[in-house]
Design a protein around this motif. Structure first.
Motif, short mmCIF file in Angstrom:
data_model
loop_
_atom_site.label_atom_id
_atom_site.label_comp_id
_atom_site.label_asym_id
_atom_site.label_seq_id
_atom_site.Cartn_x
_atom_site.Cartn_y
_atom_site.Cartn_z
N ASN A 23 0.81 -1.23 0.00
CA ASN A 23 0.00 0.00 0.00
C ASN A 23 0.84 1.28 0.00
OD1 ASN A 23 -2.53 -1.23 -0.13
ND2 ASN A 23 -2.62 -1.50 2.09
N GLN A 24 2.09 1.20 -0.48
CA GLN A 24 2.96 2.38 -0.59
C GLN A 24 3.00 2.92 -2.02
OE1 GLN A 24 4.37 3.95 2.15
NE2 GLN A 24 2.99 2.46 3.10
N ILE A 25 2.39 2.21 -2.96
CA ILE A 25 2.40 2.63 -4.36
C ILE A 25 1.06 3.28 -4.67
CG2 ILE A 25 2.67 1.87 -6.74
CD1 ILE A 25 4.22 -0.58 -5.56
N ASP A 26 1.06 4.58 -4.85
CA ASP A 26 -0.16 5.34 -5.12
C ASP A 26 -0.38 5.40 -6.63
OD1 ASP A 26 -2.23 7.11 -5.38
OD2 ASP A 26 -1.22 8.79 -4.41
N ILE A 27 -1.25 4.52 -7.14
CA ILE A 27 -1.42 4.43 -8.59
C ILE A 27 -2.34 5.51 -9.15
CG2 ILE A 27 -0.86 1.98 -8.63
CD1 ILE A 27 -3.86 1.44 -9.18
N THR A 28 -2.75 6.46 -8.34
CA THR A 28 -3.37 7.67 -8.91
C THR A 28 -2.28 8.62 -9.42
OG1 THR A 28 -3.42 8.89 -6.82
CG2 THR A 28 -5.33 7.51 -7.34
N ARG A 29 -1.04 8.43 -8.96
CA ARG A 29 0.07 9.30 -9.34
C ARG A 29 1.19 8.56 -10.08
NH1 ARG A 29 2.79 10.51 -5.18
NH2 ARG A 29 3.71 12.42 -6.05
N VAL A 30 1.44 7.31 -9.68
CA VAL A 30 2.55 6.52 -10.21
C VAL A 30 1.98 5.25 -10.82
CG1 VAL A 30 4.71 5.34 -9.66
CG2 VAL A 30 4.08 7.43 -8.43
N PRO A 31 2.37 4.87 -12.04
CA PRO A 31 1.73 3.72 -12.67
C PRO A 31 2.14 2.38 -12.07
CG PRO A 31 3.51 4.53 -14.06
CD PRO A 31 3.36 5.52 -12.94
N PHE A 32 1.19 1.47 -12.03
CA PHE A 32 1.48 0.07 -11.78
C PHE A 32 1.96 -0.52 -13.10
CE2 PHE A 32 -0.16 -4.40 -11.75
CZ PHE A 32 0.62 -4.89 -10.72
N ILE A 39 3.15 -1.05 -20.55
CA ILE A 39 1.76 -0.88 -20.10
C ILE A 39 1.77 -0.21 -18.73
CG2 ILE A 39 -0.37 -2.07 -19.46
CD1 ILE A 39 0.41 -4.28 -21.42
N LEU A 40 0.98 0.86 -18.58
CA LEU A 40 0.93 1.63 -17.35
C LEU A 40 -0.51 1.68 -16.85
CD1 LEU A 40 3.02 4.70 -18.61
CD2 LEU A 40 3.88 2.55 -17.66
N VAL A 41 -0.75 1.17 -15.65
CA VAL A 41 -2.09 1.12 -15.09
C VAL A 41 -2.22 2.19 -14.00
CG1 VAL A 41 -3.80 -0.30 -13.88
CG2 VAL A 41 -2.23 -1.35 -15.55
N TYR A 42 -3.26 3.02 -14.12
CA TYR A 42 -3.55 4.06 -13.13
C TYR A 42 -4.97 3.90 -12.60
CZ TYR A 42 0.39 6.89 -14.93
OH TYR A 42 1.61 7.36 -15.32
N LYS A 43 -5.21 4.42 -11.41
CA LYS A 43 -6.56 4.56 -10.90
C LYS A 43 -7.02 5.99 -11.07
CE LYS A 43 -9.49 4.41 -6.80
NZ LYS A 43 -10.01 5.78 -7.06
N ASP A 44 -8.26 6.17 -11.52
CA ASP A 44 -8.86 7.49 -11.57
C ASP A 44 -8.95 8.01 -10.13
OD1 ASP A 44 -10.95 9.57 -11.47
OD2 ASP A 44 -11.32 9.02 -13.56
N PRO A 45 -8.45 9.22 -9.86
CA PRO A 45 -8.45 9.71 -8.48
C PRO A 45 -9.84 9.96 -7.92
CG PRO A 45 -7.69 11.42 -9.99
CD PRO A 45 -7.78 10.16 -10.79
N ASP A 46 -10.84 10.12 -8.78
CA ASP A 46 -12.18 10.49 -8.33
C ASP A 46 -13.22 9.37 -8.47
OD1 ASP A 46 -11.32 13.19 -7.82
OD2 ASP A 46 -11.44 13.54 -9.99
N THR A 94 -2.34 -2.32 -2.83
CA THR A 94 -1.27 -2.37 -3.82
C THR A 94 -0.02 -3.05 -3.27
OG1 THR A 94 -0.27 -0.23 -3.18
CG2 THR A 94 -2.07 -0.16 -4.79
N SER A 95 0.73 -3.65 -4.16
CA SER A 95 2.06 -4.19 -3.88
C SER A 95 2.82 -4.17 -5.20
CB SER A 95 1.96 -5.61 -3.32
OG SER A 95 1.67 -6.53 -4.35
N PRO A 96 4.13 -4.40 -5.20
CA PRO A 96 4.86 -4.39 -6.47
C PRO A 96 4.33 -5.41 -7.48
CG PRO A 96 6.39 -4.24 -4.65
CD PRO A 96 5.05 -4.52 -4.06
#
Length: 351
Positions: A23-32, A39-46, A94-96
């Motif tokens: 849970n240290q990887i914030d995928i609203t800002r940094v891609p999974f 391939i870059l996966v993000y979460k919509d912040p809203d 989240t995890s790596p």
């Protein structure tokens, strides 16, 4: 629920790093992403939705070195849905190696099956699926007319039983709604490629998940230990060092690290030297490849370009003045530092 493979009870030397990254990887800002993947996966912040971008400049699609920064996501509004097509809210972990999405119908998961393929684990024995909008083409218009250009190809598959599979035209692309009878240990895959042959084998989610977990364990197995106060930041840094690696394509002839898969897609001269200094502690051959990548496109007059990307090199700039551009000459210094830890006379002769 889908197979959860974080392995909290593990006691290996890698555990402190993996545990600290939960849970240290914030995928609203940094891609999974994953080592070598574009391939870059993000979460919509809203919203409880994901979107997928590509770590590719694709200047043939849109001319200009920075055009890719303004390109919309390749896949938008990726939602998890129930058997009736209703969007599911989720709690994200989240995890790596893995993303987990806890919903009212069970737990979904997401891992990289390989560099071009995402695997989405489904809740056990619950009819459910995904909905997403994909834009495989870009339309541009001008006073004389317009152009339709291909972006990338995508396929979706499952090892479960299909209940609903619909494709509806939507502005700028298509909306896919795919619902399956998930059974046990079932996955839906998204495979993104420039190739027309998009067939791929769908692994069970537990298999894809355990392989992804092992890739990250292998990576952290080679990371030197560090004093406890620095471990969280240190672990995050080493995650970045793997997550930002891109596989060879075009003029990128070796696996190499880009400073950012989001906003600096390519290899930069002094960045590559610094990356080599870090990789010398974990994988000396990967460190050598950072140096090789830049020397591969040395100019006829001996100058090294400022940057290299899939379709070209950056050796001139137009602002603030038109001029040749490079970086301070530190590759030889990086090579000597690498040689001190992992001697290789053949490499020194090569470069």
């Amino acid at each position: 629920m889908c197979y959860h493979y974080f392995m909290d009870n593990d006691t290996s030397e890698t555990r402190p790093f993996l545990h600290l990254l939960k849970n240290q990887i914030d995928i609203t800002r940094v891609p999974f992403s994953d080592r070598g993947s574009r391939i870059l996966v993000y979460k919509d912040p809203d919203k409880d939705q994901l979107y997928i971008k590509l770590a590719e400049r694709l200047i043939g699609l849109e001319p200009g070195l920075e055009a890719y920064l303004r390109r919309p996501p390749f896949i938008r509004r990726l939602s998890f849905i129930d058997e009736y097509g209703n969007d599911l809210e989720f709690e994200l972990e989240t995890s790596p190696a893995t993303l987990y999405f806890k919903t009212r119908v069970g737990e979904f998961g997401m891992v990289f099956q390989d560099k071009r393929t995402l695997s989405i684990g489904m809740p056990s024995n619950v009819p459910a699926g995904v909905r997403f909008h994909v834009s495989p083409e870009i339309w541009t218009k001008n006073d004389e007319g317009g152009e339709l250009k291909s972006v990338r190809n995508v396929s979706y598959r499952t090892n479960g039983k299909t209940i609903k599979n619909e494709l509806n035209p939507e502005r700028g692309g298509h909306q896919v709604e795919f619902i399956i009878d998930s059974g046990d240990d079932i996955a839906i895959t998204l495979h993104i490629s420039s190739q027309f042959d998009l067939w791929h084998h769908v692994l069970s989610f537990s298999d894809a998940s355990s392989k992804a977990e092992q890739r990250w364990r292998t990576w952290f197995d080679h990371v030197p230990m560090v004093a406890e106060p620095y471990r969280r930041t240190y672990a995050y840094a080493w995650w970045v060092m793997a997550n930002n690696l891109i596989s060879p394509a075009g003029k990128v002839t070796y696996e190499a690290m880009t400073p950012s898969k989001t906003s600096y897609v390519g290899l930069w001269l002094w960045d590559s030297a610094m990356h080599a200094l870090a990789y010398r502690h974990t994988d000396p051959e990967l460190a050598r490849d950072q140096i090789r990548s830049m020397l591969e496109y040395q100019l006829p007059d001996g100058m090294l370009p400022d940057a290299i990307y899939d379709e070209g090199v950056v050796s001139e700039i137009e602002h603030p003045i038109r001029a040749e551009v490079t970086k301070p000459p530190i590759l030889a210094w990086a090579a000597i530092k690498l040689h001190a830890i992992s001697p290789d006379l053949n490499f020194l002769k090569e470069i």
